[in-house]
Design a protein around this motif. Structure first.
Motif, short mmCIF file in Angstrom:
data_model
loop_
_atom_site.label_atom_id
_atom_site.label_comp_id
_atom_site.label_asym_id
_atom_site.label_seq_id
_atom_site.Cartn_x
_atom_site.Cartn_y
_atom_site.Cartn_z
N UNK A 31 0.83 -1.21 0.00
CA UNK A 31 0.00 0.00 0.00
C UNK A 31 0.86 1.26 0.00
N UNK B 145 0.71 7.53 -7.12
CA UNK B 145 -0.18 6.44 -6.72
C UNK B 145 -0.28 5.50 -7.92
N UNK C 165 -2.02 2.20 -9.61
CA UNK C 165 -3.27 1.45 -9.55
C UNK C 165 -3.25 0.31 -10.56
N UNK D 218 -10.51 -2.12 -9.93
CA UNK D 218 -9.23 -1.60 -9.46
C UNK D 218 -8.84 -2.17 -8.10
N UNK D 219 -7.53 -2.27 -7.89
CA UNK D 219 -7.01 -2.52 -6.55
C UNK D 219 -7.04 -1.23 -5.74
N UNK D 220 -6.57 -1.32 -4.49
CA UNK D 220 -6.62 -0.17 -3.60
C UNK D 220 -5.49 0.83 -3.86
#
Lengths: 113, 112
Positions: free
Chosen positions: B9, B88, B90, B103-105
């Motif tokens: 993350x 970021x 994605x 989408x992922x986080x």
């Protein structure tokens, strides 16, 4: 060269009123349009889509309008709720060189209680 | 429930270090994508893949490479990071080539 444009980086609306988010595109090959919603620290989630054979698509409080001659689409949220506060991305795809989804820069919607 | 999982993350790296971002989807989708999101620029496509061992460049592939050894897994590799790769990242997958993306986080990378 941005093929999908969201000219308003931000929008504030009172709870219960209508939110209107706008999107313009330049590539005439686009024939499928989507809206995504993104909360901070999360991935975007699909909201609603429309194909170029239609000019309107509704899903509950969300309606997307497509004006092909103006190369313009809009997302209407009625009534707006505080939980709708998020970044909204418009995206478009089509055939040939336009077959991949192209995203706009996003509009931050804030719904005030 | 459909799921796209990104391995990290948050990452902080120094200029020149290697970064490996992994993405796994459990929906048996053929198509997988890597985007980066930057303020005012929206989501920009880095690479995508329509099949195992297949990859295609997106709009901004410079400085990135990808690997798709298994259908469910699509990795983004930054061989030598630079500060302009702070972003970021994605990952997404889809059933149709230009259909709805899941989408992922996201993985927030900071390069110092």
């Amino acid at each position: 060269d941005q093929q999908v444009k969201q000219n308003s980086p931000s929008l504030s609306v009172q709870e219960g009123r209508i939110s209107i988010l706008n999107c313009d595109y330049t590539n005439s090959m686009f024939d499928y349009f989507l809206w995504y919603k993104k909360y901070p620290a999360e991935g975007p989630t699909f909201l609603i889509s429309i194909s170029s054979i239609k000019d309107k698509n509704e899903d509950g409080r969300f309606t997307v309008f497509l004006n092909k001659s103006a190369k313009h689409l809009s997302l209407h949220i009625v009534p707006s709720q505080p939980g709708d506060s998020a970044v909204y991305f418009c995206a478009a795809s089509g055939s040939g060189s336009a077959r991949q989804l192209t995203f706009g820069s996003g509009t931050q919607l804030t719904v005030l209680p | 429930d459909v799921k796209v999982t990104q391995s990290s993350r948050y990452l902080v790296k120094r200029t020149g270090e290697k970064v490996f971002l992994e993405c796994v989807q459990d929906m048996d989708h053929e198509n997988m994508f890597w985007y980066r999101q930057d303020p005012g620029l929206g989501l920009r496509l880095i690479y995508f893949s329509y099949d195992v061992k297949m990859k295609e460049k997106g709009d901004i592939p410079e400085g990135y490479s990808v690997s798709r050894e298994k259908k469910e897994r699509f990795s983004l590799i930054l061989e030598s990071t630079s500060t302009n790769q702070t972003s970021m990242y994605l990952c997404a997958s889809s059933l149709m080539r230009a259909g709805e993306l899941f989408f992922g986080e996201g993985s927030r990378l900071t390069v110092l």
